[in-house]
Write a protein that holds these residues in place. Structure first.
Motif, PDB file in Angstrom:
ATOM      1  N   SER A  43       0.860  -1.192   0.000  1.00 29.37           N
ATOM      2  CA  SER A  43       0.000   0.000   0.000  1.00 29.37           C
ATOM      3  C   SER A  43       0.890   1.233   0.000  1.00 29.37           C
ATOM      4  O   SER A  43       2.000   1.212   0.540  1.00 29.37           O
ATOM      5  CB  SER A  43      -0.894   0.018   1.245  1.00 29.37           C
ATOM      6  N   PHE A  44       0.385   2.292  -0.627  1.00 24.38           N
ATOM      7  CA  PHE A  44       1.164   3.542  -0.669  1.00 24.38           C
ATOM      8  C   PHE A  44       0.223   4.730  -0.663  1.00 24.38           C
ATOM      9  O   PHE A  44      -0.791   4.752  -1.354  1.00 24.38           O
ATOM     10  CB  PHE A  44       2.026   3.590  -1.936  1.00 24.38           C
ATOM     11  N   SER A  45       0.555   5.742   0.150  1.00 23.38           N
ATOM     12  CA  SER A  45      -0.227   6.986   0.112  1.00 23.38           C
ATOM     13  C   SER A  45       0.710   8.184   0.174  1.00 23.38           C
ATOM     14  O   SER A  45       1.787   8.119   0.772  1.00 23.38           O
ATOM     15  CB  SER A  45      -1.196   7.100   1.289  1.00 23.38           C
ATOM     16  N   TYR A  46       0.270   9.248  -0.488  1.00 25.06           N
ATOM     17  CA  TYR A  46       0.896  10.552  -0.291  1.00 25.06           C
ATOM     18  C   TYR A  46       0.113  11.189   0.842  1.00 25.06           C
ATOM     19  O   TYR A  46      -0.992  10.722   1.168  1.00 25.06           O
ATOM     20  CB  TYR A  46       0.751  11.403  -1.562  1.00 25.06           C
ATOM     21  N   THR A 101      -4.613   8.431  -0.650  1.00 22.89           N
ATOM     22  CA  THR A 101      -4.266   7.008  -0.742  1.00 22.89           C
ATOM     23  C   THR A 101      -4.225   6.625  -2.217  1.00 22.89           C
ATOM     24  O   THR A 101      -5.209   6.812  -2.936  1.00 22.89           O
ATOM     25  CB  THR A 101      -5.317   6.157  -0.007  1.00 22.89           C
ATOM     26  N   GLU A 154      -3.543   0.265  -2.751  1.00 19.64           N
ATOM     27  CA  GLU A 154      -3.853  -0.552  -1.567  1.00 19.64           C
ATOM     28  C   GLU A 154      -3.829  -2.035  -1.920  1.00 19.64           C
ATOM     29  O   GLU A 154      -4.399  -2.438  -2.941  1.00 19.64           O
ATOM     30  CB  GLU A 154      -5.227  -0.170  -1.015  1.00 19.64           C
ATOM     31  N   GLU A 185      10.308   5.641  -4.177  1.00 22.56           N
ATOM     32  CA  GLU A 185       9.334   5.856  -3.102  1.00 22.56           C
ATOM     33  C   GLU A 185       9.298   4.578  -2.278  1.00 22.56           C
ATOM     34  O   GLU A 185       9.607   3.497  -2.791  1.00 22.56           O
ATOM     35  CB  GLU A 185       7.929   6.131  -3.664  1.00 22.56           C
ATOM     36  N   LYS A 243       3.982   2.231   2.150  1.00 21.79           N
ATOM     37  CA  LYS A 243       3.494   2.513   3.517  1.00 21.79           C
ATOM     38  C   LYS A 243       3.408   1.192   4.279  1.00 21.79           C
ATOM     39  O   LYS A 243       3.718   1.126   5.459  1.00 21.79           O
ATOM     40  CB  LYS A 243       2.113   3.168   3.403  1.00 21.79           C
ATOM     41  N   SER A 244       2.950   0.155   3.571  1.00 19.10           N
ATOM     42  CA  SER A 244       2.943  -1.190   4.170  1.00 19.10           C
ATOM     43  C   SER A 244       3.197  -2.211   3.069  1.00 19.10           C
ATOM     44  O   SER A 244       3.069  -1.908   1.886  1.00 19.10           O
ATOM     45  CB  SER A 244       1.620  -1.452   4.873  1.00 19.10           C
TER      46      SER A 244
END
Lengths: 286, 257
Positions: B13-16, B20, B23, B56, B59-60
């Motif tokens: 998962s990745f968010s700025y 979001t 996911e 980058e 996030k998880s």
């Protein structure tokens, strides 16, 4: 004609060491203008260099004030200039890396605030201080010690540019690809900014702030029209800087005009001439 | 036959800040596969590419590139960016652009070796005759092929191309795919594109960044079936046929992940 020949007589005469020193300063600073100017031009950070070179006036003003009021006796203006240059390079560099969209605003703010601080402190400095002497400098006041400093910076910049040439070229051409190749692009950017800042300080105390920014961009811009690669641009730019400095020195002597301003006008005219020539050539080739 | 996995996304998962993007993304790519990653503009393709290249951090979840953390392994990748911010006034020759593909974090390498490898790479894209020309003199399509040569110069284990055919004329696109066809099976190729309808006939598998998992805000990656279109050199993406993201030609490796 006699004044023109008089310049050459003065250049070789032991009675006029300042003319010889000015000539050598022109030669030595041309190397910096050529090499650093090319990097500044291809990395498109002339605006950043402009802000740094003008912000140093703040450091100069504070140093002059502290020295003249006896708060820090004999404080050299160069110390304040270096502190302001590195500080502004750090602020602009950080903003440029972290928040690109704010870069333009910060560049203008640093530029204006630095100069204003300088003018305010100079106004309160006991005795007469003329801010314009720092804007245009006086190449005829250069000492042998200044020449040694310039030579040292020349050697450092040439060695760094030679050793890190592939990395400088790659990060300037394609930053994202360079990052993938493992080049620490942010560090390269900050180091270039820091070296530019130190060079700007050294050069501006000799030739003035306006001439520094003009000579960091105009010779490189002129050389860029015909250069095959970055090395050729650096060499061409150094030769143009040398030509402009020498022409400015001679014409300033012959016409009894400020040398720094003459150099800038000549470099500007040459750059505009080549730009127009390039545009005409491009139109014809279409 | 055991074919190693070269790229593996585990539940990423990745968010700025305040956005979001991705996911629960999970998929893998085997060595030698020709993969297309498609998604509409703004779907998160660039973000996914940055995650693959270690530019980058997720996030998880975890990402393995050539069995390592992407930021360590990325130097072994041949990357062909869009290079949209290219400055035409930059003084550089075609050969020098290709030599850049072998640049290291510091120091210089022997000139003759670099020249030799760069010329070899230019031969691969059939542009060796333009080696000494200014890069800015080339057409958009030729420039893109030079960037492919730059990526190939370091003899990478995997080639990643970001929108390689964007703004390219038909002939250049055809030449580009001819070059890629020669690499098929020898080098892993991952092409990122926004064309949601069809991909090159060279493509083994296609992943789409378009769907949201139920109850999720960010997009995920799903695998779709491909159908060959006769005589067109392309495959059609069957968006209504979704297959598990970890399904591939090598079920034994996929099952042992």
């Amino acid at each position: 004609m006699s004044e023109f020949m008089g310049f050459f007589d003065a250049l070789f005469s032991p009675d006029f060491p300042f003319v010889r020193n000015a000539f050598f300063a022109g030669v030595l600073s041309s190397v910096l203008f050529g090499v650093l100017g090319s990097v500044v031009t291809v990395k498109r950070i002339a605006g950043l260099a402009g802000a740094i070179s003008h912000a140093v006036l703040g450091g100069i003003g504070i140093s002059l004030y502290l020295s003249a009021t006896g708060m820090v006796p004999n404080l050299s203006p160069m110390v304040g200039a270096i502190v302001f240059a590195l500080l502004s390079a750090l602020i602009i560099g950080t903003v440029s890396l972290k928040s690109k969209q704010r870069e333009d605003t910060v560049i203008q703010a640093i530029w204006a605030i630095g100069m204003s601080i300088g003018v305010l402190f100079m106004a309160k400095t006991p005795g007469y201080t003329d801010p314009s002497s720092y804007l245009f400098g006086n190449i005829l006041l250069i000492s042998t010690q200044d020449l040694v400093l310039l030579l040292t910076l020349d050697v450092v910049v040439i060695l760094l540019a030679w050793y890190f040439y592939p990395q400088i070229e790659a990060t300037s051409f394609d930053e994202e690809f360079s990052q993938v190749r493992g080049i620490p692009t942010r560090l390269v950017f900050l180091v270039i900014l820091a070296i530019t800042a130190v060079a700007v300080v050294l050069l501006q105390t000799f030739v003035g702030i306006v001439m520094v920014i003009a000579m960091l961009t105009l010779p490189a811009g002129t050389a860029g029209f015909g250069a095959k690669n970055l090395v050729a641009m650096m060499v061409g730019s150094t030769l143009f800087a040398l030509l402009f400095s020498f022409a400015g020195l001679v014409s300033g002597w012959v016409l009894d005009l400020p040398v720094g301003a003459m150099v800038v006008v000549i470099a500007g005219a040459f750059f505009l001439g080549r730009s127009v020539g390039h545009l005409i050539k491009m139109r014809r080739s279409r | 036959m055991s074919v190693p996995i070269v790229l593996h996304f585990h539940d990423v998962s990745f968010s700025y800040p305040h956005l979001t993007v991705l996911e629960e993304v999970g998929f893998h790519v085997h060595e030698g596969e020709f993969i297309a990653l498609v998604g509409p503009n703004g779907s998160g393709k660039t973000t996914l590419l940055k995650l693959i290249l270690g530019l980058e951090q997720p996030k998880s979840g975890t990402i393995e590139l050539l069995g390592q953390n992407p930021s360590k392994a990325r130097v072994q990748i041949g990357y062909v960016p869009q290079h949209a911010s290219y400055d035409p006034s930059f003084p550089i020759s075609v050969l020098e652009v290709v030599k850049m593909g072998m640049v290291e974090a510091r120091g210089r390498q022997p000139k003759e070796k670099l020249r030799q490898l760069a010329l070899e790479a230019l031969h691969q894209v059939e542009l060796a005759s333009l080696a000494d020309r200014p890069y800015s003199d080339l057409s958009g399509g030729q420039r893109r092929r030079v960037l492919v040569a730059r990526a190939l110069a370091s003899k990478p284990n995997m080639l990643i191309l970001d929108e390689p055919a964007a703004n390219m004329d038909k002939e250049s696109e055809q030449r580009l795919y001819e070059t890629l066809a020669k690499l098929k099976g020898k080098t892993t190729v991952l092409i990122v594109t926004h064309d949601m309808k069809r991909v090159s006939a060279l493509t083994d598998r296609v992943f789409c960044i378009d769907a949201h998992k139920e109850g999720k805000v960010g997009r995920t990656v799903v695998q779709h079936m491909l159908e060959e279109e006769p005589d067109d050199g392309v495959k059609r993406i069957l968006h209504d046929v979704e297959i598990p993201a970890d399904q591939c030609r090598y079920p034994q490796e996929a099952g042992n992940e």
